[in-house]
Design a protein around this motif. Structure first.
Motif, short mmCIF file in Angstrom:
data_model
loop_
_atom_site.label_atom_id
_atom_site.label_comp_id
_atom_site.label_asym_id
_atom_site.label_seq_id
_atom_site.Cartn_x
_atom_site.Cartn_y
_atom_site.Cartn_z
N ASP A 158 0.81 -1.22 0.00
CA ASP A 158 0.00 0.00 0.00
C ASP A 158 0.84 1.28 0.00
OD1 ASP A 158 1.03 -0.10 2.55
OD2 ASP A 158 -0.89 0.03 3.59
N ASP A 159 2.16 1.16 -0.10
CA ASP A 159 3.03 2.34 -0.07
C ASP A 159 3.00 3.04 -1.44
OD1 ASP A 159 4.91 4.27 0.30
OD2 ASP A 159 6.61 2.91 0.58
N VAL A 160 2.40 4.23 -1.48
CA VAL A 160 2.33 5.00 -2.72
C VAL A 160 3.03 6.34 -2.56
CG1 VAL A 160 0.17 3.90 -3.42
CG2 VAL A 160 0.08 6.01 -2.07
N SER A 161 3.89 6.44 -1.57
CA SER A 161 4.47 7.73 -1.21
C SER A 161 5.35 8.33 -2.28
CB SER A 161 5.27 7.59 0.10
OG SER A 161 6.30 6.61 -0.05
N ASP A 162 5.92 7.50 -3.18
CA ASP A 162 6.83 8.04 -4.19
C ASP A 162 6.21 8.10 -5.58
OD1 ASP A 162 6.70 5.31 -4.54
OD2 ASP A 162 8.83 5.07 -5.02
N LEU A 163 4.88 7.93 -5.68
CA LEU A 163 4.23 7.98 -6.98
C LEU A 163 4.10 9.42 -7.46
CD1 LEU A 163 1.37 5.32 -6.70
CD2 LEU A 163 3.73 5.03 -7.48
N SER A 164 4.04 9.58 -8.76
CA SER A 164 3.91 10.91 -9.36
C SER A 164 2.46 11.38 -9.34
CB SER A 164 4.41 10.87 -10.81
OG SER A 164 3.54 10.06 -11.60
N PHE A 165 2.26 12.63 -9.71
CA PHE A 165 0.89 13.17 -9.77
C PHE A 165 0.04 12.36 -10.75
CE2 PHE A 165 3.13 17.26 -8.59
CZ PHE A 165 2.65 17.28 -7.29
N SER A 166 0.60 12.06 -11.92
CA SER A 166 -0.18 11.30 -12.92
C SER A 166 -0.49 9.90 -12.43
CB SER A 166 0.57 11.25 -14.24
OG SER A 166 1.81 10.58 -14.11
N GLU A 167 0.44 9.28 -11.70
CA GLU A 167 0.18 7.94 -11.15
C GLU A 167 -0.89 8.01 -10.07
OE1 GLU A 167 4.47 5.73 -11.84
OE2 GLU A 167 4.26 7.14 -10.16
N MET A 168 -0.90 9.08 -9.30
CA MET A 168 -1.97 9.25 -8.31
C MET A 168 -3.33 9.37 -9.00
SD MET A 168 -0.95 9.08 -5.19
CE MET A 168 0.46 9.32 -4.09
#
Length: 264
Positions: A103-113
């Motif tokens: 569940d770690d999404v801390s390093d995703l980009s804006f587009s990935e979010m």
């Protein structure tokens, strides 16, 4: 700013979409009655196997009953790794290994979010929301954690960036392009090139963007005031956006030609 026919409506709709989505995110993540709180170990029992109490998965801490899509998520199915856990990261990366189903999404980009937000919309529409996972995104009181607040902020920022990209695409629609091993390259503009319908055709130019390794071909309006000036400005040069500082000419292409060909 000059608003070309149809452009103001599109930008207005984009602004409304951002506001609506922000409100929807707040409603998804705000406190509400009628849901259960699960610790990860409890959620892990809901994998849809024999004797399991159900078939659930979680996304950004929100749990959905995916029993109606059993063939996709049950043991042995292609997406079985999502069942019984929050594997938000894998929805973007496609890494279905145990290391990737987290569940770690801390390093995703804006587009990935934004991709995660699209998946969240999909589950909200197609499956029943049943609860929240205590952990990264929700506390023991069921309220959003600072990490979820950060995710929400990134999604909202991504929506704003999309709005800005739409605005730029209306100003500089992409060219049509083709390449042939016998004829070489050709760029050309039309009233629908780049998927942007408009009442002007434009001419091909190179658009240089900060951070991009190479320029890309866009169609540029050749008459009227620049897009950052109003129609009643008496000093404009009637050259449309041709003098924009981020544009460059294609060598060997007539300056006002709507088609540029580059034979091999």
């Amino acid at each position: 700013m000059l608003l070309l026919p149809g452009r103001g409506l599109l930008l207005g709709l984009a602004a409304v979409a951002v506001a609506v989505m922000a409100a929807r995110l707040m409603s998804w993540w705000s406190p509400s009655a009628g849901f259960r709180l699960f610790v990860p170990g409890e959620l892990a029992r809901y994998r849809g196997g024999p004797g399991d109490p159900g078939l659930y998965l979680a996304l950004l801490g929100r749990i959905y009953d995916v029993s109606s899509g059993r063939r996709h998520y049950e043991p042995g199915a292609h997406y079985s790794g999502f069942a019984g856990r929050d594997a938000s990261r894998a929805f973007v990366t496609g890494d279905y290994s145990e290391a990737g189903l987290v569940d770690d999404v801390s390093d995703l980009s804006f587009s990935e979010m934004l991709t995660l937000q699209n998946w969240l919309s999909f589950y909200e529409k197609n499956y029943e929301f049943v609860g929240r996972v205590i952990g990264r995104f929700y506390g023991e009181d069921g309220l959003p954690t600072p990490e979820l607040t950060q995710v929400e902020a990134m999604i909202t920022k991504g929506l704003e960036e999309n709005k800005q990209e739409l605005k730029e695409k209306q100003k500089f629609p992409p060219c049509n392009a083709e390449w042939s091993s016998t004829r070489g390259s050709r760029f050309w503009c039309s009233q629908k090139s780049g998927g942007v319908s408009r009442d002007w055709i434009g001419v091909p130019r190179k658009l240089y963007k900060a951070g991009a390794k190479e320029p890309h071909c866009v169609c540029v309006r050749t008459t009227g005031p620049p897009s950052d000036q109003t129609l009643d400005n008496p000093t404009h040069s009637n050259r449309g956006d041709l003098d924009h500082p981020n544009l460059g000419d294609y060598t060997g292409c007539p300056p006002l030609a709507s088609t540029c060909s580059f034979p091999l």
